[in-house]
Design a protein around this motif. Structure first.
Motif, short mmCIF file in Angstrom:
data_model
loop_
_atom_site.label_atom_id
_atom_site.label_comp_id
_atom_site.label_asym_id
_atom_site.label_seq_id
_atom_site.Cartn_x
_atom_site.Cartn_y
_atom_site.Cartn_z
N UNK A 57 -5.15 37.04 1.68
CA UNK A 57 -5.73 36.92 3.01
C UNK A 57 -4.86 36.02 3.88
N UNK A 58 -4.49 36.51 5.06
CA UNK A 58 -3.72 35.73 6.01
C UNK A 58 -4.68 35.07 7.00
N UNK A 59 -4.68 33.74 7.06
CA UNK A 59 -5.59 33.00 7.92
C UNK A 59 -4.89 32.52 9.18
N UNK A 60 -5.56 32.58 10.33
CA UNK A 60 -4.96 32.06 11.57
C UNK A 60 -5.05 30.54 11.58
N UNK A 61 -4.27 29.92 12.45
CA UNK A 61 -4.35 28.47 12.61
C UNK A 61 -5.75 28.09 13.06
N UNK A 62 -6.26 27.02 12.48
CA UNK A 62 -7.58 26.53 12.87
C UNK A 62 -8.72 27.04 12.02
N UNK A 81 -5.83 30.48 -4.09
CA UNK A 81 -4.55 29.80 -3.98
C UNK A 81 -4.63 28.48 -3.23
N UNK A 82 -3.52 27.79 -3.16
CA UNK A 82 -3.45 26.46 -2.57
C UNK A 82 -3.97 26.45 -1.13
N UNK A 83 -4.74 25.40 -0.76
CA UNK A 83 -5.35 25.35 0.58
C UNK A 83 -4.42 24.92 1.70
N UNK A 84 -3.18 24.54 1.37
CA UNK A 84 -2.29 24.03 2.41
C UNK A 84 -1.40 25.12 3.00
N UNK A 85 -1.82 26.35 2.87
CA UNK A 85 -1.07 27.46 3.46
C UNK A 85 -2.04 28.46 4.07
N UNK A 87 -1.69 31.65 3.94
CA UNK A 87 -1.79 32.81 3.06
C UNK A 87 -2.53 32.40 1.80
N UNK A 88 -3.73 32.93 1.62
CA UNK A 88 -4.54 32.55 0.47
C UNK A 88 -4.65 33.72 -0.50
N UNK A 123 -8.00 39.19 11.16
CA UNK A 123 -7.57 38.79 9.82
C UNK A 123 -7.45 40.04 8.97
N UNK A 124 -6.35 40.15 8.26
CA UNK A 124 -6.14 41.30 7.38
C UNK A 124 -6.04 40.84 5.93
N UNK A 125 -6.76 41.54 5.06
CA UNK A 125 -6.67 41.30 3.62
C UNK A 125 -5.77 42.39 3.05
#
Length: 216
Positions: A57-62, A81-85, A87-88, A123-125
């Motif tokens: 999942x690609x997340x937008x800023x914010x 996956x790691x929360x500091x990116x 891309x999850x 958002x696209x998965x």
């Protein structure tokens, strides 16, 4: 006649593939600064022996994905996956090879939070892949949903990075955006679209240069 039979067989195979297509869906939602929203990721499946899965999942800023919880349909363990990116990666691991129950309904509950930089985004998965008990892969088409920002913004045309000032860093931010090299750097589209034509390009960067030089 032989060609007609081959064509008919191919057509039937196509219909069979369409009817067996797995799909996931997520309803769009609205969220604003400080809010927490839970939405369901639904799975419609024809295979009854799905046991594990992965997706990106690609997340937008914010916007932050803070938790992924399996429903009663899935008894396995979910790893995110790691929360500091932005891309999850979301993986469902079932070490006991128990199958996903049913053929329709909620599979995962996604919990999101937002801050004041979130803007309305799609958002696209992607890379959705399920695995059967006999270790066969079942690919699923990408899915897109919209997150509507409830935040209100005080726009400052030219302040592309939202720093509160208009300077050369805003020019560089737009250049990075145009070159698709922005990464996780802050970016405020409505500020960067200086000529307000609905797109951000080199023209906007040149206008900001004029603003810095006092020509506007």
């Amino acid at each position: 006649m032989r060609k007609k039979i081959i064509f008919l067989v191919m057509a039937l195979m196509c219909l069979a593939n369409v009817s067996k297509a797995e799909s996931i869906s997520v309803e769009g939602f609205s969220i604003k600064d400080g809010e927490t929203v839970q939405v369901a990721l639904k799975l419609n499946n024809t295979h009854k022996d799905l046991t594990a899965f992965s997706m990106t999942m690609q997340l937008p800023a914010g916007l932050q994905l803070v938790e992924v919880t399996p429903t009663e349909r899935y008894k396995g363990r979910v790893v995110v996956g790691e929360p500091d990116t932005r891309e999850r990666n979301i993986c469902g691991l079932d070490v006991d090879f128990g199958t996903i129950s049913g053929t329709d309904g909620d599979l995962l509950i996604l919990t999101f939070t937002a801050d004041n930089t979130l803007q309305t985004s799609d958002i696209t998965i992607t890379d959705i892949d399920f695995i059967t008990t006999d270790r066969q892969h079942v690919k699923v088409d990408d899915v897109t949903f919209t997150v509507t920002s409830g935040n209100t913004f005080d726009y400052m045309l030219g302040d592309a990075n939202g720093s509160g000032n208009i300077d050369v860093t805003d020019v560089m931010t737009i250049v990075s955006y145009v070159l698709s090299n922005l990464g996780d750097a802050p970016f405020v589209f409505n500020n960067a679209d200086v000529d307000q034509n609905g797109s951000v390009n080199v023209t906007d960067a040149m206008i900001i240069v004029d603003m810095i030089l006092g020509k506007r």
